[in-house]
Design a protein around this motif. Structure first.
Motif, PDB file in Angstrom:
ATOM      1  N   PHE A 199       0.817  -1.215   0.000  1.00 28.38           N
ATOM      2  CA  PHE A 199       0.000   0.000   0.000  1.00 28.38           C
ATOM      3  C   PHE A 199       0.850   1.264   0.000  1.00 28.38           C
ATOM      4  O   PHE A 199       0.388   2.324  -0.446  1.00 28.38           O
ATOM      5  N   ASP A 200       2.069   1.166   0.500  1.00 26.49           N
ATOM      6  CA  ASP A 200       2.961   2.325   0.503  1.00 26.49           C
ATOM      7  C   ASP A 200       3.543   2.584  -0.877  1.00 26.49           C
ATOM      8  O   ASP A 200       4.007   3.697  -1.170  1.00 26.49           O
ATOM      9  N   LYS A 237      -6.656   1.740   3.909  1.00 24.33           N
ATOM     10  CA  LYS A 237      -5.628   1.897   2.883  1.00 24.33           C
ATOM     11  C   LYS A 237      -6.148   1.555   1.488  1.00 24.33           C
ATOM     12  O   LYS A 237      -5.579   1.984   0.481  1.00 24.33           O
TER      13      LYS A 237
END
Length: 400
Positions: A257-258, A281
């Motif tokens: 997700f980053d 997220k």
């Protein structure tokens, strides 16, 4: 309309069924005495959907919307232009064979309008009966693209899979030249989504690849790492079943997700708590939730369903839309199947999702879709609108 069937996504469900010995009888149009047709005194509508079985909750949402939609469209009279609308309900339990039996029984009784069905497999079977027996059929939550343009008798009151996939693509400002990776189980469901993304987003210029995972896998770290190694611009997740929680957890732990936007579909309210640490997220594509828009008719539907003891949810609009379509068809077509089909083709109306249009050529239901996020509300998660996606941004490919 005369449609030639072309397969879009997935495989068509083949259902062996005997044609009734005779087609459904034509509506008994009355005579005004001066040569004008006033239509029949009553028309019966057969609703076939899941009142039991795995999709019973979807069936209930549909039924809540349909019953209140019929009340709304007829001002509480259950009649239009002096024609009484009777409704007979049948439970298909999510079983195509039961649905076919119910359809045959209804058609044998003279019913020439059928609606409902939450399962795509069931809908395909009923659509076949509709074509064989020349009756009007309006499918409900069943999302299979193959229903669109399947035959001249079949319509739909909800969205279809390609509209979901096209909505996923709107999370990127420009899909052309971008890499989209489908992360799914290596099952018919996952493969179908992979094919859908390739057909729809690929046609818009996206480079589409996939990471498909065997259904019995329970350790997802290597696959999350594989996603990262591919450096996609968007990850489209299509997942179902008991391993969902572990899969989402692995994506969080490996930092997916980053690194990249992750998109999946948001289902009904019962699924809002199923995403664990990934909940806030994920970017969700969405067909409908009660707060998706502030259209007056949406507020009216919500009030009607709530006052009747129901809970407006993902597929409530499908039932409401079906009622609006049926009332319009009966008003204009007076129960005659060909006339009702003509009345629905190209019909634009206001529903809980705003302005909807039935495309005349293949009966796709053109409508807006939504980008949504889930936010914490006390102990629960609730959907919040990011943006409404205009219908023309997610229109399904036309079937010719």
């Amino acid at each position: 309309m005369r449609v030639t069937r072309k397969l879009l996504l997935g495989s068509v469900v083949a259902t062996a069924a005997l044609v009734l010995a005779a087609c459904a009888p034509a509506a008994d149009n009355g005579d005004s005495g001066d040569g004008g047709s006033t239509g029949p005194s009553e028309v019966t509508v057969g609703i076939i959907t899941s009142e039991s079985g795995a999709l019973a909750s979807y069936g209930q949402q549909y039924l809540d919307g349909f019953k209140d939609g019929l009340d709304y469209a007829t001002d509480g009279t259950n009649e239009v232009d002096g024609i009484a609308i009777n409704v007979e309900y049948k439970d298909d339990a999510g079983d195509p064979d039961k649905a076919v039996t119910a359809a045959k029984e209804l058609i044998g009784e003279g019913v020439n309008i059928l609606a409902g069905t939450a399962s795509s497999g069931v809908a395909m079977a009923v659509a076949e009966q509709a074509a064989q027996n020349k009756v009007l059929y309006i499918s409900g939550p069943a999302a299979a693209d193959t229903l669109t343009g399947l035959n001249e008798y079949t319509f739909r009151s909800g969205r279809q899979t390609s509209q979901d996939v096209a909505t996923a693509g709107t999370f990127l400002d420009d899909i052309d030249g971008k890499k989209v990776t489908v992360f799914a189980q290596n099952t018919a469901f996952g493969q179908g989504n992979e094919a859908g993304v390739k057909a729809i987003l690929g046609a818009k210029g996206a480079e589409v690849d996939s990471v498909l995972v065997a259904e019995d896998v329970t350790e997802f770290t290597p696959f999350a790492q594989q996603l990262l190694a591919g450096e996609p611009d968007l990850v489209f997740v299509a997942w179902a079943g008991a391993t969902s929680g572990a899969m989402w957890q692995a994506l969080v732990q490996q930092g997916v997700f980053d690194a990249v936007p992750v998109v999946t579909g948001l289902g009904d309210a019962a699924t809002f708590g199923a995403f664990g640490e990934a909940t806030d997220k994920i970017q969700f594509l969405n067909y409908y939730f009660p707060g998706a828009n502030d259209y007056e008719i949406n507020s009216t539907m919500i009030d009607l369903v709530t006052d009747a003891g129901g809970n407006p949810d993902l597929f409530t609009p499908d039932g409401f839309n079906a009622a609006l379509m049926i009332v319009h068809a009966i008003k204009e077509g007076k129960g005659d199947v060909d006339a009702m089909i003509s009345a629905l083709e190209g019909y634009t109306f206001d529903g809980p999702k705003g302005k909807l249009t039935i495309r005349a050529s293949d009966h796709a239901l053109l409508q807006e879709m939504y980008q949504v996020k889930l936010i914490k509300d006390g102990e629960n998660f609730v959907p919040e609108l990011i943006t409404a996606v205009p219908a023309d941004k997610v229109d399904p490919a036309e079937v010719k």
